[in-house]
Design a protein around this motif. Structure first.
Motif, mmCIF file in Angstrom:
data_model
loop_
_atom_site.group_PDB
_atom_site.id
_atom_site.type_symbol
_atom_site.label_atom_id
_atom_site.label_comp_id
_atom_site.label_asym_id
_atom_site.label_seq_id
_atom_site.Cartn_x
_atom_site.Cartn_y
_atom_site.Cartn_z
ATOM 1 N N PHE A 64 0.857 -1.196 0.000
ATOM 2 C CA PHE A 64 0.000 0.000 0.000
ATOM 3 C C PHE A 64 0.883 1.233 0.000
ATOM 4 C CE2 PHE A 64 -2.346 3.315 2.450
ATOM 5 C CZ PHE A 64 -3.389 3.497 1.548
ATOM 6 N N SER A 65 0.658 2.134 -0.970
ATOM 7 C CA SER A 65 1.480 3.356 -0.980
ATOM 8 C C SER A 65 0.743 4.453 -0.219
ATOM 9 C CB SER A 65 1.773 3.787 -2.415
ATOM 10 O OG SER A 65 0.567 3.934 -3.126
ATOM 11 N N ALA A 66 1.232 4.734 0.976
ATOM 12 C CA ALA A 66 0.587 5.709 1.852
ATOM 13 C C ALA A 66 1.329 7.032 1.776
ATOM 14 C CB ALA A 66 0.611 5.194 3.284
ATOM 15 N N GLY A 67 0.607 8.112 1.984
ATOM 16 C CA GLY A 67 1.244 9.429 2.054
ATOM 17 C C GLY A 67 1.978 9.598 3.373
ATOM 18 N N ALA A 68 2.796 10.644 3.444
ATOM 19 C CA ALA A 68 3.601 10.896 4.652
ATOM 20 C C ALA A 68 2.727 11.069 5.890
ATOM 21 C CB ALA A 68 4.465 12.128 4.441
ATOM 22 N N GLY A 69 1.607 11.752 5.735
ATOM 23 C CA GLY A 69 0.711 12.007 6.867
ATOM 24 C C GLY A 69 0.238 10.721 7.511
ATOM 25 N N ARG A 70 -0.156 9.757 6.664
ATOM 26 C CA ARG A 70 -0.628 8.464 7.170
ATOM 27 C C ARG A 70 0.502 7.721 7.884
ATOM 28 N NH1 ARG A 70 -5.059 4.945 5.765
ATOM 29 N NH2 ARG A 70 -6.725 6.244 4.954
ATOM 30 N N LYS A 71 1.696 7.778 7.298
ATOM 31 C CA LYS A 71 2.846 7.088 7.899
ATOM 32 C C LYS A 71 3.163 7.673 9.279
ATOM 33 C CE LYS A 71 5.444 4.992 4.162
ATOM 34 N NZ LYS A 71 5.412 5.617 2.837
ATOM 35 N N ILE A 72 3.167 9.001 9.373
ATOM 36 C CA ILE A 72 3.467 9.657 10.646
ATOM 37 C C ILE A 72 2.398 9.302 11.678
ATOM 38 C CG2 ILE A 72 3.632 11.915 11.809
ATOM 39 C CD1 ILE A 72 4.839 12.931 9.056
ATOM 40 N N GLY A 73 1.132 9.343 11.250
ATOM 41 C CA GLY A 73 0.015 8.987 12.140
ATOM 42 C C GLY A 73 0.158 7.561 12.654
ATOM 43 N N ARG A 74 0.453 6.647 11.725
ATOM 44 C CA ARG A 74 0.593 5.232 12.089
ATOM 45 C C ARG A 74 1.754 5.029 13.060
ATOM 46 N NH1 ARG A 74 2.617 0.668 8.962
ATOM 47 N NH2 ARG A 74 4.370 2.003 8.425
ATOM 48 N N ASP A 75 2.892 5.673 12.763
ATOM 49 C CA ASP A 75 4.069 5.451 13.596
ATOM 50 C C ASP A 75 3.874 6.041 14.992
ATOM 51 O OD1 ASP A 75 4.925 4.303 11.315
ATOM 52 O OD2 ASP A 75 6.505 5.736 10.847
ATOM 53 N N GLY A 76 3.185 7.188 15.068
ATOM 54 C CA GLY A 76 2.884 7.794 16.366
ATOM 55 C C GLY A 76 1.984 6.899 17.192
ATOM 56 N N LEU A 77 1.001 6.320 16.517
ATOM 57 C CA LEU A 77 0.051 5.438 17.184
ATOM 58 C C LEU A 77 0.732 4.149 17.645
ATOM 59 C CD1 LEU A 77 -2.890 5.795 17.775
ATOM 60 C CD2 LEU A 77 -3.421 4.475 15.762
ATOM 61 N N SER A 78 1.632 3.642 16.812
ATOM 62 C CA SER A 78 2.369 2.433 17.188
ATOM 63 C C SER A 78 3.217 2.698 18.429
ATOM 64 C CB SER A 78 3.237 1.949 16.026
ATOM 65 O OG SER A 78 2.402 1.427 15.004
ATOM 66 N N PHE A 79 3.761 3.900 18.515
ATOM 67 C CA PHE A 79 4.557 4.290 19.685
ATOM 68 C C PHE A 79 3.671 4.323 20.939
ATOM 69 C CE2 PHE A 79 6.167 7.736 22.460
ATOM 70 C CZ PHE A 79 7.368 7.152 22.828
ATOM 71 N N CYS A 80 2.494 4.972 20.822
ATOM 72 C CA CYS A 80 1.553 5.018 21.961
ATOM 73 C C CYS A 80 1.133 3.608 22.371
ATOM 74 C CB CYS A 80 0.304 5.821 21.600
ATOM 75 S SG CYS A 80 0.613 7.580 21.387
ATOM 76 N N SER A 81 0.907 2.743 21.367
ATOM 77 C CA SER A 81 0.495 1.360 21.653
ATOM 78 C C SER A 81 1.577 0.603 22.403
ATOM 79 C CB SER A 81 0.176 0.611 20.363
ATOM 80 O OG SER A 81 -0.912 1.206 19.721
ATOM 81 N N ALA A 82 2.822 0.830 22.007
ATOM 82 C CA ALA A 82 3.934 0.143 22.680
ATOM 83 C C ALA A 82 3.962 0.521 24.163
ATOM 84 C CB ALA A 82 5.251 0.495 21.996
ATOM 85 N N LEU A 83 3.709 1.805 24.464
ATOM 86 C CA LEU A 83 3.658 2.248 25.863
ATOM 87 C C LEU A 83 2.462 1.606 26.587
ATOM 88 C CD1 LEU A 83 4.340 6.103 25.487
ATOM 89 C CD2 LEU A 83 5.969 4.343 26.184
ATOM 90 N N ALA A 84 1.318 1.591 25.905
ATOM 91 C CA ALA A 84 0.098 1.049 26.516
ATOM 92 C C ALA A 84 0.212 -0.462 26.752
ATOM 93 C CB ALA A 84 -1.115 1.358 25.638
ATOM 94 N N LYS A 85 0.959 -1.132 25.874
ATOM 95 C CA LYS A 85 1.111 -2.594 25.995
ATOM 96 C C LYS A 85 1.707 -2.983 27.335
ATOM 97 C CE LYS A 85 1.472 -4.651 21.398
ATOM 98 N NZ LYS A 85 2.333 -5.142 20.318
ATOM 99 N N SER A 86 2.737 -2.258 27.768
ATOM 100 C CA SER A 86 3.386 -2.646 29.027
ATOM 101 C C SER A 86 2.421 -2.451 30.195
ATOM 102 C CB SER A 86 4.703 -1.889 29.226
ATOM 103 O OG SER A 86 4.455 -0.509 29.247
#
Length: 288
Positions: free
Chosen positions: A175-197
């Motif tokens: 899937f070719s995503a724009g920069a905005g989507r990538k930044i959103g996804r990566d930020g969310l993945s970071f929040c999820s990693a914190l929430a996981k612990s």
């Protein structure tokens, strides 16, 4: 499968926004009855909640989670006492960025937020649904400061499973995503990693792998095929947004989603065959 006959790859296919619109409800049920959808998340304050709850009762194999909602322009469950969460129109802000800004500048009252989330969970329980898990609209439940509250409520109400939308930052699946989507996804993945612990400490369980964030609303037969072919061992979740009429839904929701293509991706005979060939066991959160 391994020696014990256990499947090495388990997959939850969860449809979000159950209750938001009759055509979304219809798509979710069709995707479950005729396709690969195993799970859905009901939106407590959505206009077609009652219809969705009735459909849930008629489809006992479909896992039903609670789609906690703090954004998306829908009305709250609590009719008063939650003003700090609402726009001047009396609904939640359309977009998570607006909500996050209000949350982090302290203009949302913590007590109001908790009351609303509690009422949303209780509304689902009162409808007779036994929720399999918790997730949320635009993933607000993993935001720092909210994650802890949601995890506490999960424990209090005996809900042991939760979505963690941490998609690998290297995954595109073609899937070719724009920069905005990538930044959103990566930020969310970071929040999820914190929430996981936090979730782990509280004894909550979640799938190890997550797909459907970068391509949210844009899944199609090929992207799903790519996910299935590269599915890692362990338990994965694919998030999807099925519906039955793109044109009508696009008039109601300006998200640029492709609801019908997402539905077709999971009705696809070819994708069902791939899942079988790959030895993927389709489960819902209840089986985690």
């Amino acid at each position: 499968t391994d020696i014990t006959g256990e499947f090495m790859k388990k997959l939850i296919i969860n449809a979000d926004d159950f209750g938001l619109h009759p055509l979304i409800n219809k798509g979710i049920i069709e995707g479950h009855q005729k396709g690969m959808i195993t799970s859905t998340s009901i939106m407590p304050g959505a206009p077609y909640f009652k219809e969705a709850a009735n459909l849930a009762a008629q489809n006992p194999e479909l896992g039903i989670g609670i789609h906690l909602t703090l954004v998306g322009g829908v009305a709250p469950v609590l009719k008063k006492g939650v003003n700090s969460l609402l726009t001047s129109q009396g609904v939640f802000a359309e977009d998570y960025t607006v909500f996050a800004k209000k949350w982090y500048t302290g203009s949302i009252k913590r007590s109001e937020l908790e009351q609303e989330l509690r009422s949303q969970i209780e509304k689902v329980l009162e409808s007779g649904i036994k929720p399999t898990h918790i997730d949320s609209h635009q993933h607000m439940h993993v935001l720092p400061g909210i994650a802890g509250m949601v995890i506490r409520l999960c424990r209090e109400y005996g809900i042991r499973k939760i979505r963690m939308p941490e998609e690998s930052i290297f995954w595109t699946g073609g899937f070719s995503a724009g920069a905005g989507r990538k930044i959103g996804r990566d930020g969310l993945s970071f929040c999820s990693a914190l929430a996981k612990s936090k979730a782990k400490k509280a004894g909550l369980i979640y799938p190890q792998h997550f797909f459907g964030m970068l391509a949210g609303g844009n899944l199609n037969e090929l992207l799903v095929k790519n996910i299935l072919l590269g599915l890692p061992d362990g338990t994965s979740e694919i998030m999807t947004h099925p519906g039955t009429d793109n044109v009508l839904l696009a008039q109601n929701f300006k998200w640029g989603y492709h609801w019908h293509d997402e539905l077709n991706a999971f009705l696809s005979e070819s994708n069902k065959n791939i899942a079988r060939e790959q030895g993927i066991e389709l489960i819902n959160f209840g089986r985690l």
